[in-house]
Motif scaffolding. Structure first.
Motif, PDB file in Angstrom:
ATOM      1  N   MET A 269     -19.640-121.637  37.587  1.00 42.48           N
ATOM      2  CA  MET A 269     -20.191-121.512  36.231  1.00 42.48           C
ATOM      3  C   MET A 269     -20.627-120.057  35.955  1.00 42.48           C
ATOM      4  SD  MET A 269     -23.541-123.295  34.517  1.00 42.48           S
ATOM      5  CE  MET A 269     -22.908-124.793  33.874  1.00 42.48           C
ATOM      6  N   PHE A 270     -20.248-119.541  34.802  1.00 44.23           N
ATOM      7  CA  PHE A 270     -20.674-118.184  34.432  1.00 44.23           C
ATOM      8  C   PHE A 270     -22.127-118.218  33.931  1.00 44.23           C
ATOM      9  CE2 PHE A 270     -16.081-117.904  34.144  1.00 44.23           C
ATOM     10  CZ  PHE A 270     -15.841-116.682  34.764  1.00 44.23           C
ATOM     11  N   ASP A 271     -22.832-117.125  34.127  1.00 37.89           N
ATOM     12  CA  ASP A 271     -24.183-117.034  33.554  1.00 37.89           C
ATOM     13  C   ASP A 271     -24.090-116.897  32.039  1.00 37.89           C
ATOM     14  OD1 ASP A 271     -25.655-117.035  36.021  1.00 37.89           O
ATOM     15  OD2 ASP A 271     -24.854-115.027  36.371  1.00 37.89           O
ATOM     16  N   VAL A 272     -23.152-116.041  31.597  1.00 38.64           N
ATOM     17  CA  VAL A 272     -23.012-115.791  30.152  1.00 38.64           C
ATOM     18  C   VAL A 272     -21.531-115.782  29.779  1.00 38.64           C
ATOM     19  CG1 VAL A 272     -23.520-114.191  28.237  1.00 38.64           C
ATOM     20  CG2 VAL A 272     -25.055-114.267  30.211  1.00 38.64           C
ATOM     21  N   ALA A 273     -21.190-116.479  28.694  1.00 39.08           N
ATOM     22  CA  ALA A 273     -19.846-116.350  28.113  1.00 39.08           C
ATOM     23  C   ALA A 273     -20.010-115.718  26.743  1.00 39.08           C
ATOM     24  CB  ALA A 273     -19.192-117.719  27.984  1.00 39.08           C
ATOM     25  N   ILE A 274     -19.342-114.589  26.561  1.00 33.76           N
ATOM     26  CA  ILE A 274     -19.352-113.930  25.242  1.00 33.76           C
ATOM     27  C   ILE A 274     -18.060-114.333  24.550  1.00 33.76           C
ATOM     28  CG2 ILE A 274     -19.366-111.716  24.022  1.00 33.76           C
ATOM     29  CD1 ILE A 274     -20.662-110.468  26.543  1.00 33.76           C
ATOM     30  N   LEU A 275     -18.159-114.893  23.364  1.00 32.69           N
ATOM     31  CA  LEU A 275     -16.964-115.257  22.610  1.00 32.69           C
ATOM     32  C   LEU A 275     -16.682-114.137  21.614  1.00 32.69           C
ATOM     33  CD1 LEU A 275     -17.812-119.021  21.839  1.00 32.69           C
ATOM     34  CD2 LEU A 275     -17.234-117.919  24.020  1.00 32.69           C
ATOM     35  N   GLY A 276     -15.533-113.482  21.772  1.00 32.04           N
ATOM     36  CA  GLY A 276     -15.154-112.401  20.864  1.00 32.04           C
ATOM     37  C   GLY A 276     -15.289-111.032  21.512  1.00 32.04           C
ATOM     38  N   ALA A 277     -14.172-110.278  21.481  1.00 35.86           N
ATOM     39  CA  ALA A 277     -14.175-108.930  22.068  1.00 35.86           C
ATOM     40  C   ALA A 277     -13.985-107.870  20.992  1.00 35.86           C
ATOM     41  CB  ALA A 277     -13.095-108.824  23.141  1.00 35.86           C
ATOM     42  N   GLY A 278     -14.799-107.977  19.936  1.00 36.47           N
ATOM     43  CA  GLY A 278     -14.893-106.889  18.965  1.00 36.47           C
ATOM     44  C   GLY A 278     -15.967-105.930  19.471  1.00 36.47           C
ATOM     45  N   VAL A 279     -16.441-105.070  18.568  1.00 30.84           N
ATOM     46  CA  VAL A 279     -17.429-104.080  19.021  1.00 30.84           C
ATOM     47  C   VAL A 279     -18.741-104.762  19.427  1.00 30.84           C
ATOM     48  CG1 VAL A 279     -18.377-103.464  16.734  1.00 30.84           C
ATOM     49  CG2 VAL A 279     -18.303-101.748  18.557  1.00 30.84           C
ATOM     50  N   SER A 280     -19.090-105.896  18.770  1.00 25.24           N
ATOM     51  CA  SER A 280     -20.347-106.586  19.129  1.00 25.24           C
ATOM     52  C   SER A 280     -20.244-107.156  20.541  1.00 25.24           C
ATOM     53  CB  SER A 280     -20.649-107.720  18.150  1.00 25.24           C
ATOM     54  OG  SER A 280     -20.705-107.253  16.831  1.00 25.24           O
TER      55      SER A 280
ATOM     56  N   VAL B 195     -18.341-113.671  31.419  1.00 24.01           N
ATOM     57  CA  VAL B 195     -16.943-113.756  31.002  1.00 24.01           C
ATOM     58  C   VAL B 195     -16.881-113.500  29.495  1.00 24.01           C
ATOM     59  CG1 VAL B 195     -16.959-116.277  30.570  1.00 24.01           C
ATOM     60  CG2 VAL B 195     -14.818-115.144  31.154  1.00 24.01           C
ATOM     61  N   VAL B 196     -15.819-112.813  29.073  1.00 22.19           N
ATOM     62  CA  VAL B 196     -15.584-112.611  27.637  1.00 22.19           C
ATOM     63  C   VAL B 196     -14.308-113.364  27.282  1.00 22.19           C
ATOM     64  CG1 VAL B 196     -15.185-110.929  25.794  1.00 22.19           C
ATOM     65  CG2 VAL B 196     -16.629-110.315  27.742  1.00 22.19           C
ATOM     66  N   LEU B 197     -14.375-114.248  26.292  1.00 18.69           N
ATOM     67  CA  LEU B 197     -13.204-115.003  25.848  1.00 18.69           C
ATOM     68  C   LEU B 197     -12.777-114.475  24.483  1.00 18.69           C
ATOM     69  CD1 LEU B 197     -14.482-118.589  26.809  1.00 18.69           C
ATOM     70  CD2 LEU B 197     -13.012-117.070  28.146  1.00 18.69           C
ATOM     71  N   GLU B 198     -11.538-114.004  24.414  1.00 17.59           N
ATOM     72  CA  GLU B 198     -11.036-113.397  23.179  1.00 17.59           C
ATOM     73  C   GLU B 198      -9.733-114.081  22.792  1.00 17.59           C
ATOM     74  OE1 GLU B 198     -11.703-111.080  20.682  1.00 17.59           O
ATOM     75  OE2 GLU B 198      -9.695-111.711  20.052  1.00 17.59           O
ATOM     76  N   LYS B 199      -9.606-114.431  21.529  1.00 16.18           N
ATOM     77  CA  LYS B 199      -8.410-115.183  21.117  1.00 16.18           C
ATOM     78  C   LYS B 199      -7.152-114.307  21.040  1.00 16.18           C
ATOM     79  CE  LYS B 199      -9.185-115.168  16.065  1.00 16.18           C
ATOM     80  NZ  LYS B 199      -8.047-114.494  15.461  1.00 16.18           N
ATOM     81  N   GLU B 200      -7.302-113.019  20.833  1.00 12.69           N
ATOM     82  CA  GLU B 200      -6.124-112.147  20.685  1.00 12.69           C
ATOM     83  C   GLU B 200      -5.688-111.590  22.049  1.00 12.69           C
ATOM     84  OE1 GLU B 200      -4.657-112.265  17.989  1.00 12.69           O
ATOM     85  OE2 GLU B 200      -6.166-112.764  16.489  1.00 12.69           O
TER      86      GLU B 200
ATOM     87  N   ALA C 102     -17.184-102.295  31.228  1.00 13.23           N
ATOM     88  CA  ALA C 102     -17.721-103.618  31.580  1.00 13.23           C
ATOM     89  C   ALA C 102     -16.811-104.297  32.601  1.00 13.23           C
ATOM     90  CB  ALA C 102     -17.857-104.468  30.317  1.00 13.23           C
ATOM     91  N   VAL C 103     -15.499-104.237  32.344  1.00 19.74           N
ATOM     92  CA  VAL C 103     -14.538-104.892  33.253  1.00 19.74           C
ATOM     93  C   VAL C 103     -14.556-104.197  34.620  1.00 19.74           C
ATOM     94  CG1 VAL C 103     -12.059-105.298  33.630  1.00 19.74           C
ATOM     95  CG2 VAL C 103     -13.086-105.808  31.404  1.00 19.74           C
ATOM     96  N   ARG C 104     -14.562-102.875  34.593  1.00 17.60           N
ATOM     97  CA  ARG C 104     -14.612-102.133  35.863  1.00 17.60           C
ATOM     98  C   ARG C 104     -15.867-102.494  36.654  1.00 17.60           C
ATOM     99  NH1 ARG C 104     -15.597 -96.362  34.686  1.00 17.60           N
ATOM    100  NH2 ARG C 104     -17.719 -97.012  35.145  1.00 17.60           N
ATOM    101  N   GLU C 105     -16.966-102.789  35.920  1.00 15.74           N
ATOM    102  CA  GLU C 105     -18.244-103.096  36.575  1.00 15.74           C
ATOM    103  C   GLU C 105     -18.445-104.596  36.787  1.00 15.74           C
ATOM    104  OE1 GLU C 105     -20.475-100.646  37.720  1.00 15.74           O
ATOM    105  OE2 GLU C 105     -18.764 -99.350  37.277  1.00 15.74           O
ATOM    106  N   GLY C 106     -17.379-105.386  36.650  1.00 13.67           N
ATOM    107  CA  GLY C 106     -17.457-106.778  37.105  1.00 13.67           C
ATOM    108  C   GLY C 106     -17.365-107.866  36.050  1.00 13.67           C
ATOM    109  N   VAL C 107     -17.382-107.511  34.764  1.00 17.23           N
ATOM    110  CA  VAL C 107     -17.249-108.543  33.712  1.00 17.23           C
ATOM    111  C   VAL C 107     -15.796-109.043  33.699  1.00 17.23           C
ATOM    112  CG1 VAL C 107     -17.213-108.868  31.191  1.00 17.23           C
ATOM    113  CG2 VAL C 107     -19.122-107.666  32.272  1.00 17.23           C
TER     114      VAL C 107
END
Ligand SMILES: Cc1cc2nc3c(=O)[nH]c(=O)nc-3n(C[C@H](O)[C@H](O)[C@H](O)COP(=O)(O)OP(=O)(O)OC[C@H]3O[C@@H](n4cnc5c(N)ncnc54)[C@H](O)[C@@H]3O)c2cc1C
Length: 477
Positions: A1-12, A28-33, A159-164
């Motif tokens: 289980m992830f601690d945090v899931a961010i939905l959307g990889a825009g600037v926010s 984890v970041v989940l992005e539809k595009e 963020a990805v390089r640092e583990g996201v």
């Protein structure tokens, strides 16, 4: 289980991912595009706003000045293109001049530093191409123009390089409360996370309504632009606004980071929140309004029209709240959302902390990034540079002088691009007059070669935007 899931990889979402990557958290970041920054964060006016415009009693008013300051710090840390041009808000008559004074007062309340009110003569001295009918202006020096998609990508790359973990092509279609958090359903699978953050831009109302009572309604509001060729010269030195109206900040004429001129946007509520088409009528209207500020504007030198859709809402402010247990909305992020993004991210962390998330800082975290821009290397150092890596001696994009070395480096950074526009956003190819007419096929070959894909699998932009017809591993396209 992830601690945090961010939905959307825009600037926010990317700004939050960047800030969260400094802590011991599984994110984890989940992005539809198929890439980062394909929503409002790629098609906007690209201005780091000074902060004179949002009403002081709003979250936008509270976050803007800090956001602008943080943007200006981050562009150095992340090696992102930015020019501190300052902004002028021009007045054509006494009514406008009253508005200029209102904006000055509002700016003071929001903490905007170093503003000045200028008379017509001073405006004309600073900006000789502006209309002689202008009688004064507000000058806001702490503002400028940024590369918005590079900013977004840079934060997510770190963020990805640092583990996201970034998961692309993962459209979220359902959210179910579980004992300890959420089960997130995407079109391709499921994810579990304790906290969910909704940063889905124009789609944020839909995601919010999956877990909380309706609280705001998004009115997708399209804005259309002209991008003029550099051959017209530097039309303006700073971002030139007219006085804002209830519809928005109005049509502006602005320099870009690449010394082109940007003209727009208008403001039109559209039904389809992904409708980024341009129309003759709207562009004519943009041209008419812009010529009021710069009568000599040469719109015949246009090299591209484009449109972006704002997540305007009936809430009238950013909607950033813990809306349900373990669920944070970063929703309805309209302008100045790009400017505020870094500060929105730290504000979101305050809210997540209050909601019970533990933040333990990593002992080592590198929040920096750097890229090579060959044309910025001093003449005398270029030969040695090319000797070390001959790919930097081969110019692929002639308009922007982008080398093969830069393209290859962009492909091998932490988020691999899958399209020509993905390379454009990372390396700047195709940004110039020919709009990739010349370099496009060569970039396509390099991208296929470096990623081991068939040329037919390389896209122009989003999923399905194939360029070449042929047989792929998945069948004929
Ligand atoms: C015309 C225009 C001009 C602007 N000018 C400026 C300006 O000059 N300065 C400024 O500060 N601000 C400006 N803004 C505002 C700024 O661009 C936005 O506030 C900001 O980009 C919003 O970022 P975001 O990440 O919230 O949304 P977005 O960038 O739209 O990102 C949302 C992401 O969520 C993804 N998503 C959506 N639904 C789902 C789903 N179901 N599952 C997974 N992913 C999903 C989308 O694909 C997208 O990548 C402007 C906006 C527009 C449109």
């Amino acid at each position: 289980m992830f601690d945090v899931a961010i939905l959307g990889a825009g600037v926010s979402g990317s700004a939050l991912a960047y800030q969260l990557s400094r802590f011991h958290l599984d994110v984890v970041v989940l992005e539809k595009e198929n890439d980062v920054s394909l929503g409002a964060s790629r098609a906007n006016t690209a201005i780091v706003h000074g902060g004179y415009d949002p009403p002081p009693d709003t979250l936008m008013g509270h976050l803007n000045v800090d956001g602008a300051r943080m943007c200006m710090e981050l562009v150095d840390r992340l090696d992102v293109e930015f020019r501190k041009t300052g902004s002028l808000i021009v007045a054509f008559d006494d009514e406008d001049m009253k508005e200029v004074h209102n904006l000055y007062d509002r700016g003071l309340q929001n903490g905007v530093p170093s503003m000045e009110i200028l008379d017509g003569e001073e405006v004309s001295r600073r900006e000789p191409n502006l209309s002689k009918e202008i009688i004064g202006a507000l000058w806001v020096p702490e503002s400028g123009v940024i590369n918005p998609w590079e900013f977004t990508l840079a934060m997510m790359e770190v963020a990805v390089r640092e583990g996201v973990e970034l998961k692309l092509c993962e459209k979220v279609i359902g959210l179910k409360r579980q004992d300890k958090g959420f089960l997130i359903e995407t079109e391709r699978g499921t994810y579990s996370a304790r906290y969910v953050v909704n940063a889905t831009g124009v789609h944020s109302e839909k995601i919010h309504n999956m877990v909380a009572e309706p609280a705001f309604h998004i009115h997708p509001t399209r804005g259309q632009y002209y991008l003029l060729d550099r051959s017209v010269g530097e039309v303006v030195n700073s971002v030139v606004f007219q006085c804002p109206s209830p519809l928005g900040k109005g049509v502006l004429v602005s320099p870009t980071i690449h010394y082109n001129t940007l003209v727009g946007p208008d403001s039109e509520v559209v039904e389809d929140c992904e409708n980024t088409s341009t129309t003759r009528e709207a562009l004519d209207d943009v041209a008419r309004q812009a010529k009021r500020s710069v009568p000599s504007l040469q719109l015949g030198s246009n090299i591209r029209n484009f449109a972006g859709v704002r997540a305007n809402s009936d809430y009238g402010d950013f909607y950033i709240k813990i809306s349900a247990p373990y669920f944070l909305d970063i929703a309805a992020i309209k302008s100045p959302g790009l400017t505020c993004a870094p500060r929105i991210a730290t504000y979101a962390i305050e809210l997540l902390r209050e909601a019970g998330l533990d933040f333990k800082e990593k002992e080592t975290w590198d929040g920096t990034r750097s890229v090579v821009r060959f044309k910025e290397i001093p003449e005398e150092e270029r030969e040695a540079f090319i000797r070390e890596n001959p790919l930097y001696g081969r110019v692929i994009c002639r308009c922007e002088t982008i080398t093969e070395g830069e393209i290859v480096a962009a492909i091998h950074r932490p988020i691999t691009p899958v399209s020509l526009d993905g390379i454009k956003r990372r390396a700047g190819t195709g940004m110039g007059r020919c709009q990739s007419g010349f370099c496009g096929p060569r970039v396509l070959e390099i991208l296929a070669r470096e990623t081991g894909k068939a040329t037919e699998d390389i896209l122009q932009d989003k999923e399905g935007s194939h360029i070449l017809i042929g047989d792929t591993k998945e069948g004929r396209v």
